[in-house]
Motif scaffolding. Structure first.
Motif, PDB file in Angstrom:
ATOM      1  N   LEU A  81       0.842  -1.200   0.000  1.00 46.16           N
ATOM      2  CA  LEU A  81       0.000   0.000   0.000  1.00 46.16           C
ATOM      3  C   LEU A  81       0.876   1.248   0.000  1.00 46.16           C
ATOM      4  O   LEU A  81       1.780   1.374   0.830  1.00 46.16           O
ATOM      5  CB  LEU A  81      -0.895  -0.002   1.248  1.00 46.16           C
ATOM      6  CG  LEU A  81      -1.918  -1.139   1.299  1.00 46.16           C
ATOM      7  CD1 LEU A  81      -1.920  -1.794   2.664  1.00 46.16           C
ATOM      8  CD2 LEU A  81      -3.302  -0.646   0.922  1.00 46.16           C
ATOM      9  N   GLY A  82       0.613   2.161  -0.930  1.00 47.28           N
ATOM     10  CA  GLY A  82       1.460   3.340  -1.054  1.00 47.28           C
ATOM     11  C   GLY A  82       2.820   2.954  -1.579  1.00 47.28           C
ATOM     12  O   GLY A  82       3.850   3.402  -1.075  1.00 47.28           O
ATOM     13  N   LEU A 112      -0.076  -0.811  -4.899  1.00 45.29           N
ATOM     14  CA  LEU A 112      -1.193   0.126  -4.872  1.00 45.29           C
ATOM     15  C   LEU A 112      -0.684   1.511  -4.495  1.00 45.29           C
ATOM     16  O   LEU A 112       0.130   1.658  -3.582  1.00 45.29           O
ATOM     17  CB  LEU A 112      -2.245  -0.333  -3.862  1.00 45.29           C
ATOM     18  CG  LEU A 112      -3.501   0.551  -3.791  1.00 45.29           C
ATOM     19  CD1 LEU A 112      -4.752  -0.312  -3.831  1.00 45.29           C
ATOM     20  CD2 LEU A 112      -3.494   1.423  -2.544  1.00 45.29           C
ATOM     21  N   ASP A 113      -1.160   2.507  -5.232  1.00 44.93           N
ATOM     22  CA  ASP A 113      -0.833   3.884  -4.884  1.00 44.93           C
ATOM     23  C   ASP A 113      -1.971   4.772  -5.364  1.00 44.93           C
ATOM     24  O   ASP A 113      -2.737   4.391  -6.244  1.00 44.93           O
ATOM     25  CB  ASP A 113       0.492   4.315  -5.539  1.00 44.93           C
ATOM     26  CG  ASP A 113       1.168   5.451  -4.770  1.00 44.93           C
ATOM     27  OD1 ASP A 113       2.014   5.161  -3.909  1.00 44.93           O
ATOM     28  OD2 ASP A 113       0.801   6.622  -5.002  1.00 44.93           O
ATOM     29  N   TYR A 114      -2.099   5.938  -4.763  1.00 47.00           N
ATOM     30  CA  TYR A 114      -3.130   6.871  -5.210  1.00 47.00           C
ATOM     31  C   TYR A 114      -2.679   7.599  -6.473  1.00 47.00           C
ATOM     32  O   TYR A 114      -3.487   8.101  -7.235  1.00 47.00           O
ATOM     33  CB  TYR A 114      -3.435   7.872  -4.086  1.00 47.00           C
ATOM     34  CG  TYR A 114      -4.682   8.686  -4.324  1.00 47.00           C
ATOM     35  CD1 TYR A 114      -5.919   8.061  -4.438  1.00 47.00           C
ATOM     36  CD2 TYR A 114      -4.631  10.068  -4.431  1.00 47.00           C
ATOM     37  CE1 TYR A 114      -7.075   8.795  -4.654  1.00 47.00           C
ATOM     38  CE2 TYR A 114      -5.779  10.815  -4.642  1.00 47.00           C
ATOM     39  CZ  TYR A 114      -7.000  10.170  -4.753  1.00 47.00           C
ATOM     40  OH  TYR A 114      -8.134  10.896  -4.976  1.00 47.00           O
ATOM     41  N   SER A 115      -1.368   7.625  -6.689  1.00 52.02           N
ATOM     42  CA  SER A 115      -0.807   8.378  -7.810  1.00 52.02           C
ATOM     43  C   SER A 115      -0.502   7.469  -9.001  1.00 52.02           C
ATOM     44  O   SER A 115       0.274   6.519  -8.888  1.00 52.02           O
ATOM     45  CB  SER A 115       0.472   9.085  -7.367  1.00 52.02           C
ATOM     46  OG  SER A 115       1.279   9.377  -8.479  1.00 52.02           O
ATOM     47  N   ARG A 116      -1.094   7.782 -10.140  1.00 53.78           N
ATOM     48  CA  ARG A 116      -0.843   6.996 -11.353  1.00 53.78           C
ATOM     49  C   ARG A 116       0.598   7.182 -11.833  1.00 53.78           C
ATOM     50  O   ARG A 116       1.223   6.253 -12.332  1.00 53.78           O
ATOM     51  CB  ARG A 116      -1.785   7.428 -12.473  1.00 53.78           C
ATOM     52  CG  ARG A 116      -3.249   7.342 -12.135  1.00 53.78           C
ATOM     53  CD  ARG A 116      -4.086   7.838 -13.315  1.00 53.78           C
ATOM     54  NE  ARG A 116      -5.483   7.964 -12.955  1.00 53.78           N
ATOM     55  CZ  ARG A 116      -6.078   9.123 -12.645  1.00 53.78           C
ATOM     56  NH1 ARG A 116      -5.395  10.243 -12.657  1.00 53.78           N
ATOM     57  NH2 ARG A 116      -7.354   9.151 -12.316  1.00 53.78           N
ATOM     58  N   ALA A 159      -5.683   3.464  -6.530  1.00 50.72           N
ATOM     59  CA  ALA A 159      -6.929   3.444  -5.764  1.00 50.72           C
ATOM     60  C   ALA A 159      -6.750   4.214  -4.467  1.00 50.72           C
ATOM     61  O   ALA A 159      -5.638   4.548  -4.055  1.00 50.72           O
ATOM     62  CB  ALA A 159      -7.351   2.002  -5.458  1.00 50.72           C
ATOM     63  N   ASN A 160      -7.878   4.466  -3.827  1.00 50.65           N
ATOM     64  CA  ASN A 160      -7.959   5.180  -2.560  1.00 50.65           C
ATOM     65  C   ASN A 160      -7.944   4.153  -1.420  1.00 50.65           C
ATOM     66  O   ASN A 160      -8.678   3.171  -1.460  1.00 50.65           O
ATOM     67  CB  ASN A 160      -9.287   5.951  -2.567  1.00 50.65           C
ATOM     68  CG  ASN A 160      -9.446   6.868  -1.385  1.00 50.65           C
ATOM     69  OD1 ASN A 160      -8.939   6.597  -0.301  1.00 50.65           O
ATOM     70  ND2 ASN A 160     -10.157   7.954  -1.594  1.00 50.65           N
ATOM     71  N   VAL A 161      -7.122   4.395  -0.415  1.00 50.11           N
ATOM     72  CA  VAL A 161      -6.992   3.416   0.678  1.00 50.11           C
ATOM     73  C   VAL A 161      -8.295   3.263   1.467  1.00 50.11           C
ATOM     74  O   VAL A 161      -8.522   2.245   2.112  1.00 50.11           O
ATOM     75  CB  VAL A 161      -5.817   3.810   1.613  1.00 50.11           C
ATOM     76  CG1 VAL A 161      -6.164   5.056   2.432  1.00 50.11           C
ATOM     77  CG2 VAL A 161      -5.430   2.657   2.523  1.00 50.11           C
ATOM     78  N   TYR A 162      -9.173   4.273   1.389  1.00 57.55           N
ATOM     79  CA  TYR A 162     -10.452   4.169   2.104  1.00 57.55           C
ATOM     80  C   TYR A 162     -11.482   3.349   1.326  1.00 57.55           C
ATOM     81  O   TYR A 162     -12.536   3.010   1.859  1.00 57.55           O
ATOM     82  CB  TYR A 162     -11.026   5.563   2.386  1.00 57.55           C
ATOM     83  CG  TYR A 162     -10.111   6.432   3.204  1.00 57.55           C
ATOM     84  CD1 TYR A 162      -9.781   6.077   4.509  1.00 57.55           C
ATOM     85  CD2 TYR A 162      -9.572   7.595   2.680  1.00 57.55           C
ATOM     86  CE1 TYR A 162      -8.929   6.863   5.273  1.00 57.55           C
ATOM     87  CE2 TYR A 162      -8.726   8.397   3.435  1.00 57.55           C
ATOM     88  CZ  TYR A 162      -8.403   8.027   4.722  1.00 57.55           C
ATOM     89  OH  TYR A 162      -7.559   8.811   5.466  1.00 57.55           O
ATOM     90  N   GLN A 163     -11.188   3.065   0.052  1.00 58.12           N
ATOM     91  CA  GLN A 163     -12.092   2.261  -0.781  1.00 58.12           C
ATOM     92  C   GLN A 163     -11.242   1.317  -1.623  1.00 58.12           C
ATOM     93  O   GLN A 163     -11.017   1.548  -2.806  1.00 58.12           O
ATOM     94  CB  GLN A 163     -12.942   3.151  -1.698  1.00 58.12           C
ATOM     95  CG  GLN A 163     -14.014   3.941  -0.954  1.00 58.12           C
ATOM     96  CD  GLN A 163     -14.917   4.731  -1.910  1.00 58.12           C
ATOM     97  OE1 GLN A 163     -14.435   5.335  -2.854  1.00 58.12           O
ATOM     98  NE2 GLN A 163     -16.217   4.716  -1.633  1.00 58.12           N
ATOM     99  N   LEU A 164     -10.764   0.258  -1.013  1.00 55.81           N
ATOM    100  CA  LEU A 164      -9.862  -0.646  -1.716  1.00 55.81           C
ATOM    101  C   LEU A 164     -10.644  -1.547  -2.677  1.00 55.81           C
ATOM    102  O   LEU A 164     -11.713  -2.040  -2.327  1.00 55.81           O
ATOM    103  CB  LEU A 164      -9.075  -1.497  -0.709  1.00 55.81           C
ATOM    104  CG  LEU A 164      -8.067  -0.733   0.148  1.00 55.81           C
ATOM    105  CD1 LEU A 164      -7.430  -1.672   1.182  1.00 55.81           C
ATOM    106  CD2 LEU A 164      -6.986  -0.096  -0.719  1.00 55.81           C
ATOM    107  N   PRO A 165     -10.089  -1.772  -3.861  1.00 53.38           N
ATOM    108  CA  PRO A 165     -10.810  -2.547  -4.884  1.00 53.38           C
ATOM    109  C   PRO A 165     -10.477  -4.042  -4.848  1.00 53.38           C
ATOM    110  O   PRO A 165     -10.137  -4.622  -5.880  1.00 53.38           O
ATOM    111  CB  PRO A 165     -10.310  -1.898  -6.181  1.00 53.38           C
ATOM    112  CG  PRO A 165      -8.894  -1.523  -5.873  1.00 53.38           C
ATOM    113  CD  PRO A 165      -8.862  -1.163  -4.407  1.00 53.38           C
ATOM    114  N   PHE A 166     -10.573  -4.656  -3.653  1.00 50.35           N
ATOM    115  CA  PHE A 166     -10.186  -6.058  -3.536  1.00 50.35           C
ATOM    116  C   PHE A 166     -11.246  -6.896  -2.834  1.00 50.35           C
ATOM    117  O   PHE A 166     -11.997  -6.399  -1.993  1.00 50.35           O
ATOM    118  CB  PHE A 166      -8.867  -6.182  -2.761  1.00 50.35           C
ATOM    119  CG  PHE A 166      -7.744  -5.387  -3.349  1.00 50.35           C
ATOM    120  CD1 PHE A 166      -7.273  -5.659  -4.628  1.00 50.35           C
ATOM    121  CD2 PHE A 166      -7.167  -4.348  -2.633  1.00 50.35           C
ATOM    122  CE1 PHE A 166      -6.248  -4.903  -5.182  1.00 50.35           C
ATOM    123  CE2 PHE A 166      -6.142  -3.590  -3.180  1.00 50.35           C
ATOM    124  CZ  PHE A 166      -5.680  -3.874  -4.458  1.00 50.35           C
TER     125      PHE A 166
END
Ligand SMILES: [Zn+2]
Length: 307
Positions: A50-51, A70-74, A95-102
């Protein structure tokens, strides 16, 4: 709904080259690696970083079959992909850590280094991470510690208004938080993590010491002191190794999840971050039954903005 909590966004930043490659942080980088080598599992199947940023610490995860960065920055992920390669062991997810796509329980290990201090709602993020981890999974997290020697000295000398001993986080720069170890331990416990070990890191974060000694020497000395983190935490950075508590119903869930995944692809663990429903792929688009659509750009699964 897209989560509305503010997120520290490294989009378009040259964080890797400015902060790490030219930033004279060789000592911190080496000290972190010593801590991670001591705390990370020696092998595993699915790892969530994460990050992950530009993939600075990802090479330490070579013992895992597959790593999801995973990171918020493309743009950070694009740098990581250029460094680590596109296909095979690595998957890149914005993705956003508050809404993980898993899917629930999708990973058997995870780490989050130098991210917590950017989180305005760390307890919510920890619960979201916990949901993506299987029972018994290892989670290694790093946080910035407000109760460090420098902050204590400044407080006692009245050069600093906030108390390093108070449990609440302190936001010293916008979207930069220091936490109290006791509060962090409580949040981890509330999210379902059991702390196994704590390592204090960066005992010697001082410009003078860094000029006097080679980074390798300082980092090795730091490594000797790191295990004292189990007893007290007075450094600016603390690493914790936790395991996800196992509960019977969750173990059953994991089994059913796992069975469907055995021969599956990484895409099988992806879920729509908004409704948590399964996603199907059509070319470079992922879509869920509720009509949310997400793009795949340059090898990055992009759950940052709806398309
Ligand atoms: Zn959806």
């Amino acid at each position: 709904m897209i989560d509305s909590r503010p997120v520290c966004d490294y989009e378009g930043s040259n964080y890797q080259s400015e902060f790490w490659d030219r930033g004279e942080r060789d000592y911190e980088d080496r000290a972190e690696q010593i801590a991670l080598r001591a705390l990370l599992p020696k092998s595993g199947r699915m790892f969530l970083e994460l990050g992950a940023g530009a993939g600075r610490q990802t090479p330490l995860l070579s013992a895992f079959d597959h790593v999801v960065l995973l990171d918020y920055s493309r743009t950070q992920l694009a740098q990581a992909r250029a460094r680590l390669g596109g296909a095979g062991r690595y998957t890149y997810v914005a993705a956003n850590v508050y809404q993980l796509p898993f899917a629930p329980g999708a990973f058997d290990a995870a780490m989050m280094i130098r991210v917590m201090h950017h989180l305005v709602d760390a307890p919510a993020a920890l619960k979201e991470i916990r949901a993506a981890l299987a029972p018994g999974a290892t989670f290694v997290a790093e946080y910035a510690n407000k109760q460090n020697v420098k902050a204590i000295a400044r407080y006692l000398l009245r050069q600093q208004s906030w108390s390093p001993f108070a449990p609440e986080p302190v936001e010293f720069v916008k979207l930069n938080f220091d936490f109290h170890p006791r509060a962090m331990r409580q949040w981890l416990a509330e999210a379902g993590f059991i702390i196994e070990r704590q390592r204090t890191v960066s005992h010697f974060r001082s410009g003078l010491l860094k000029r006097l000694f080679p980074a390798s020497v300082l980092a090795a000395a730091d490594g000797l002191f790191q295990p004292t983190g189990d007893w007290w935490q007075l450094t600016p950075s603390v690493f914790v190794k936790t395991v996800v508590s196992s509960q019977r119903s969750e173990v059953r869930d994991r089994k059913s999840e796992g069975e469907g995944r055995e021969a599956g692809r990484v895409e099988d663990i992806l879920r729509c971050p908004q409704c948590k429903g399964g996603v199907s792929r059509d070319g470079d688009t992922l879509f869920c039954a509720d009509g949310h659509r997400w793009g795949i750009h340059d090898g990055v699964y992009d759950f940052k903005d709806l398309i």
